[in-house]
Design a protein around this motif. Structure first.
Motif, PDB file in Angstrom:
ATOM      1  N   LYS A  33       0.829  -1.210   0.000  1.00 28.15           N
ATOM      2  CA  LYS A  33       0.000   0.000   0.000  1.00 28.15           C
ATOM      3  C   LYS A  33       0.863   1.259   0.000  1.00 28.15           C
ATOM      4  N   MET A  34       2.067   1.171   0.572  1.00 25.33           N
ATOM      5  CA  MET A  34       2.981   2.312   0.521  1.00 25.33           C
ATOM      6  C   MET A  34       3.337   2.645  -0.929  1.00 25.33           C
ATOM      7  N   VAL A  35       3.535   1.614  -1.750  1.00 18.09           N
ATOM      8  CA  VAL A  35       3.834   1.846  -3.161  1.00 18.09           C
ATOM      9  C   VAL A  35       2.635   2.485  -3.850  1.00 18.09           C
ATOM     10  N   MET A  36       1.436   1.972  -3.561  1.00 15.55           N
ATOM     11  CA  MET A  36       0.257   2.535  -4.211  1.00 15.55           C
ATOM     12  C   MET A  36      -0.018   3.956  -3.724  1.00 15.55           C
ATOM     13  N   LEU A  37       0.363   4.290  -2.504  1.00 14.40           N
ATOM     14  CA  LEU A  37       0.237   5.678  -2.055  1.00 14.40           C
ATOM     15  C   LEU A  37       1.099   6.599  -2.919  1.00 14.40           C
ATOM     16  N   LYS A  38       2.300   6.154  -3.277  1.00 16.00           N
ATOM     17  CA  LYS A  38       3.148   6.947  -4.165  1.00 16.00           C
ATOM     18  C   LYS A  38       2.485   7.122  -5.527  1.00 16.00           C
ATOM     19  N   VAL A  39       1.844   6.081  -6.006  1.00 19.58           N
ATOM     20  CA  VAL A  39       1.124   6.170  -7.280  1.00 19.58           C
ATOM     21  C   VAL A  39       0.015   7.217  -7.185  1.00 19.58           C
ATOM     22  N   LEU A  40      -0.763   7.161  -6.107  1.00 16.84           N
ATOM     23  CA  LEU A  40      -1.885   8.090  -5.950  1.00 16.84           C
ATOM     24  C   LEU A  40      -1.408   9.531  -5.812  1.00 16.84           C
ATOM     25  N   MET A  41      -0.289   9.740  -5.134  1.00 16.36           N
ATOM     26  CA  MET A  41       0.269  11.088  -5.025  1.00 16.36           C
ATOM     27  C   MET A  41       0.607  11.639  -6.410  1.00 16.36           C
TER      28      MET A  41
ATOM     29  N   ARG B 196      10.772  -0.097   5.203  1.00 12.30           N
ATOM     30  CA  ARG B 196      10.373   0.823   4.148  1.00 12.30           C
ATOM     31  C   ARG B 196       9.309   1.821   4.605  1.00 12.30           C
ATOM     32  N   GLY B 197       9.199   1.994   5.914  1.00  6.73           N
ATOM     33  CA  GLY B 197       8.207   2.919   6.454  1.00  6.73           C
ATOM     34  C   GLY B 197       8.411   4.349   6.016  1.00  6.73           C
ATOM     35  N   GLY B 198       9.611   4.699   5.563  1.00  5.80           N
ATOM     36  CA  GLY B 198       9.847   6.044   5.061  1.00  5.80           C
ATOM     37  C   GLY B 198       8.944   6.404   3.906  1.00  5.80           C
ATOM     38  N   ASP B 199       8.592   5.422   3.059  1.00  9.72           N
ATOM     39  CA  ASP B 199       7.674   5.698   1.952  1.00  9.72           C
ATOM     40  C   ASP B 199       6.285   6.053   2.466  1.00  9.72           C
TER      41      ASP B 199
ATOM     42  N   THR C  32      12.413   0.860  11.080  1.00  6.56           N
ATOM     43  CA  THR C  32      13.787   0.564  11.467  1.00  6.56           C
ATOM     44  C   THR C  32      14.530   1.864  11.774  1.00  6.56           C
ATOM     45  N   ASP C  33      15.286   1.879  12.848  1.00  5.44           N
ATOM     46  CA  ASP C  33      15.963   3.094  13.303  1.00  5.44           C
ATOM     47  C   ASP C  33      17.250   3.295  12.489  1.00  5.44           C
ATOM     48  N   PHE C  34      17.093   3.859  11.302  1.00  2.00           N
ATOM     49  CA  PHE C  34      18.256   4.099  10.446  1.00  2.00           C
ATOM     50  C   PHE C  34      19.174   5.159  11.046  1.00  2.00           C
ATOM     51  N   THR C  35      18.625   6.081  11.804  1.00  2.00           N
ATOM     52  CA  THR C  35      19.468   7.098  12.436  1.00  2.00           C
ATOM     53  C   THR C  35      20.483   6.439  13.359  1.00  2.00           C
ATOM     54  N   ARG C  36      20.017   5.583  14.216  1.00  2.00           N
ATOM     55  CA  ARG C  36      20.925   4.855  15.113  1.00  2.00           C
ATOM     56  C   ARG C  36      21.824   3.915  14.320  1.00  2.00           C
TER      57      ARG C  36
ATOM     58  N   GLN D 253      16.090   2.163   0.078  1.00  2.00           N
ATOM     59  CA  GLN D 253      14.830   2.841   0.378  1.00  2.00           C
ATOM     60  C   GLN D 253      14.853   3.513   1.745  1.00  2.00           C
ATOM     61  N   GLY D 254      15.449   2.846   2.709  1.00  2.00           N
ATOM     62  CA  GLY D 254      15.376   3.338   4.079  1.00  2.00           C
ATOM     63  C   GLY D 254      16.250   4.537   4.359  1.00  2.00           C
ATOM     64  N   MET D 255      17.255   4.787   3.529  1.00  2.00           N
ATOM     65  CA  MET D 255      18.202   5.865   3.813  1.00  2.00           C
ATOM     66  C   MET D 255      17.547   7.242   3.848  1.00  2.00           C
TER      67      MET D 255
END
Length: 675
Positions: free
Chosen positions: A156-164, A205-208, A237-241, A262-264
């Protein structure tokens, strides 16, 4: 690759005539309390490709991207769950549309728009009263399909990008309604079913998802979205840490390669809501560590499923390339820092074109920085898919890249130009194109960008106002960090800026005004695995030009499902095991002779059409041999007293993106010694 110098703004102001009011923002920047961004994404379709870039997108349209529903009907046909069918229910359908939709609007192609429309309409109609949207029923296993985990947050994250993107192109209000209800659903459900409840992909991939939440907040201002953003950040995922406090990037096999790409962007995205320096510090350290431990001279990193070290025989996944480009595009908008644009160009002009065939009908799952055979064979990858990972095919390796690579060039095209908060326009990445956008309080202008960049040093911008009088607005031009002595010529005046700066020209523009930007490109040698060198000039890495023999291999039985009905192997017809002759740094211009070829095709990305060549002295290394149909272990540089001594030869280097087979990380052969 990312360097410590982040650039600054150099402003030149020449004003005359009336300045239109710019009190109202022309394009939506971040709403308070989000931190305003230095650059703003333009509506989809504002930028149109030209020259070699348009030809590349047209080939993409005529190839897989425009025809995947007929080439891959078992997944992209009417059975797909995102069309209401009982087939594939997960990521692949949304992946395809995430690239096909922007391609359709970049080319203003009605046939492609018609292919996109059923996916959009079904998705908008699928929403339930509780806010859920998308497929809602799992099905028993079926070979070649992903029919389970339909409730997973990730696709659904991918489809949100499509809808945007659909909303950006059409202003369809239904998108705002669906996303508002869906995000209320997420805020309610995530505490009980977090991002990794169904699969672990959503956690990485929560950043998306976060990107889409901020996008909607900037339109509606609904406060609950900021609460949701905090929750998404906590569950991602805590990419900052990871980047600041762990050895993940310096250790092999600690993370999946596409998850990393993706996560960066997640720390930079969250920085907009919580502008604490550590988030951007983490992103910059992450890129720096990738360059040090895993980097390759094509702008990518070793990642053949698992993260690998910098050995040029390790694979790099096509999905990683397009996702890293999208990551850099987002970070560039948030920071405005030149190294992110430099890195974006490095991937787009080197890694991306080489991994897709000229007709866009086949692609590689993995590429190698030193790739001397593209054959069916088990290599030293962390995952081998029946030995066909670097063969060119429809489904070779794994089908995710068949679905996902389509976003690369269209989104790159969209991000060539940005709006600025001061009512101007910014060219942050360069390629032939034109942009039509509003400036100076709402006046529409067109700027035509004519260039053969990245193959030439000059870029010509022509301002078109039609019958409008002079318009005052700022024009931002990026000066790459690799460029010394850049200059911009306007009406007989010369303006300069240092490497890594943004040159801002604020003046009254008349119809027909021309800016000629010159970005001198010098040959540089950079150090890589085993102290080898790569030859770089401007945004391009250069690689050994090799003869290629393509062979079509037909498949039968279960191999058809695994690899498609056929794939191509590519073998060399010329030697590959060369080392370059060591040269003092002040003699590089003499040792590496640059020649520009007569351009006879709008498509530059192959050995025949390569617009630029570099001639250099080299020597064969007989002890450097094949291993598992890859180049053997890279000899350490500098090579001294090799036996038997071979005669010097002149070799031809061409842009990495024009190669299929290549050496891009060369051993050095010692010819002089610095005491």
């Amino acid at each position: 690759m990312f360097k410590a110098h982040c650039g600054k703004l150099v402003m030149i102001t020449i004003l005359s005539g009336a300045m239109a009011s710019s009190a109202e923002p022309l394009y939506q920047n971040n709403r308070a309390p989000l931190r305003p961004n230095p650059y703003i994404e333009l509506p989809l379709g504002a930028v149109k490709p030209a020259g070699w870039l348009r030809e590349t997108l047209v080939r993409q349209k005529n190839g897989m991207s425009g025809n995947l529903d007929t080439l891959y009907p078992q997944v992209m046909g009417p059975r797909n769950g995102w069309l209401g069918g009982d087939g594939d229910q997960w990521e692949r359908g949304p992946y395809w549309i995430d690239g096909l939709l922007p391609l359709a609007y970049m080319l203003d192609d009605d046939a492609l728009k018609a292919k996109v429309r059923p996916w959009i309409e079904w998705t908008l109609a699928s929403q339930k009263p509780n806010g859920y949207f998308g497929p809602e029923k799992n099905y028993p296993p079926e070979p070649g399909l992903q029919r389970d985990n339909c409730a997973d947050w990730w696709p659904k994250m991918v489809m949100l990008k499509v809808l945007m993107q659909h909303h950006s192109a059409t202003s369809d209000a239904r998108v705002i309604e669906l996303m508002t209800r869906y995000f209320k659903h997420q805020l309610k459900q995530l505490p009980e079913t977090p991002l990794d409840h169904w699969t672990f992909w959503g956690r990485y991939r929560g950043g998306d998802n976060l990107l889409a939440v901020y996008w909607l907040y900037n339109i509606t201002g609904d406060k609950f979205l900021l609460e949701l953003a905090d929750l998404l950040h906590k569950q991602t995922t805590d990419f900052t840490r990871m980047f600041l406090e762990t050895d993940t990037i310096s250790t092999q096999a600690n993370i999946h390669c596409v998850n990393l790409a993706q996560g960066m962007k997640e720390p930079a995205l969250y920085f907009q809501q919580h502008p604490e320096p550590r988030y951007l510090d983490a992103v910059k350290k992450g890129f720096a560590d990738i360059r040090t431990f895993m980097g390759q001279p094509n702008g990518m990193f070793g990642g053949d499923e698992s993260l690998r070290d910098s050995n040029p025989n390790n694979g790099s996944e096509l999905c990683s390339a397009v996702e890293m480009m999208f990551t850099l595009e987002n970070i560039l908008t948030i920071t405005g820092e030149v190294p992110f644009a430099d890195h974006l160009e490095k991937i787009a002009f080197n890694a991306l074109p080489t991994q897709i065939s000229d007709d866009f009908m086949t692609r590689q799952y993995f590429q190698q920085a030193n790739q001397v055979m593209a054959t069916r064979h088990y290599r030293n990858f962390s995952v081998n898919h029946y030995g066909v990972d670097i063969c060119f095919g429809l489904l070779t390796g794994y089908p995710c890249c068949t679905a996902n690579f389509h976003q690369g060039w269209p989104k790159f095209t969209r991000n060539l130009w940005h709006a600025t908060p001061d009512g101007g326009l910014a060219a942050l990445v360069y390629s032939p194109c034109e942009v039509t956008a509003k400036v100076a309080g709402g006046i529409e202008v067109k700027i035509i960008e004519e260039t053969k960049y990245p193959f030439e040093e000059k870029i010509r911008f022509t301002v078109k106002l039609g019958d409008k009088k002079a318009v005052n607005f700022p024009l931002h031009l990026r000066i790459p960090a690799w460029c010394k002595n850049a200059s911009a010529q306007i009406a007989g005046e010369s303006h300069t800026a240092d490497a890594g700066e943004i040159l801002k020209i604020n003046r009254a523009w008349n119809d027909g005004d021309v800016v000629e930007l010159t970005l001198p490109m010098n040959v540089e040698l950079t150090r890589w695995h085993e102290n080898s060198v790569a030859v770089e000039r401007g945004p391009l890495t250069y690689a050994l030009k090799m003869g290629e023999e393509w062979k079509k291999v037909s498949t039968t039985g279960d191999d058809v499902r695994k690899s498609g009905e056929f794939f191509y192997e590519v073998r060399p017809t010329t030697p590959w095991n060369y080392g370059l002759i060591e040269t003092p740094s002040d003699k590089l211009a003499d040792a590496y002779r640059v020649t520009c070829n007569e351009v006879t095709s709008d498509f530059p990305w192959n050995t025949t059409n390569a617009p630029v060549e570099i001639k250099a002295k080299a020597r064969r290394l007989p002890h450097w041999k094949l291993y598992n149909e890859s180049a053997g272990p890279l000899p350490y540089s500098v090579q001294w007293m090799t036996d038997p001594p071979a005669a010097d030869e002149e070799v031809t280097l061409i842009p990495y993106g024009c190669t299929t087979l290549r050496i891009s990380e060369f051993p050095l052969i010692g010819k002089y010694r610095v005491e």
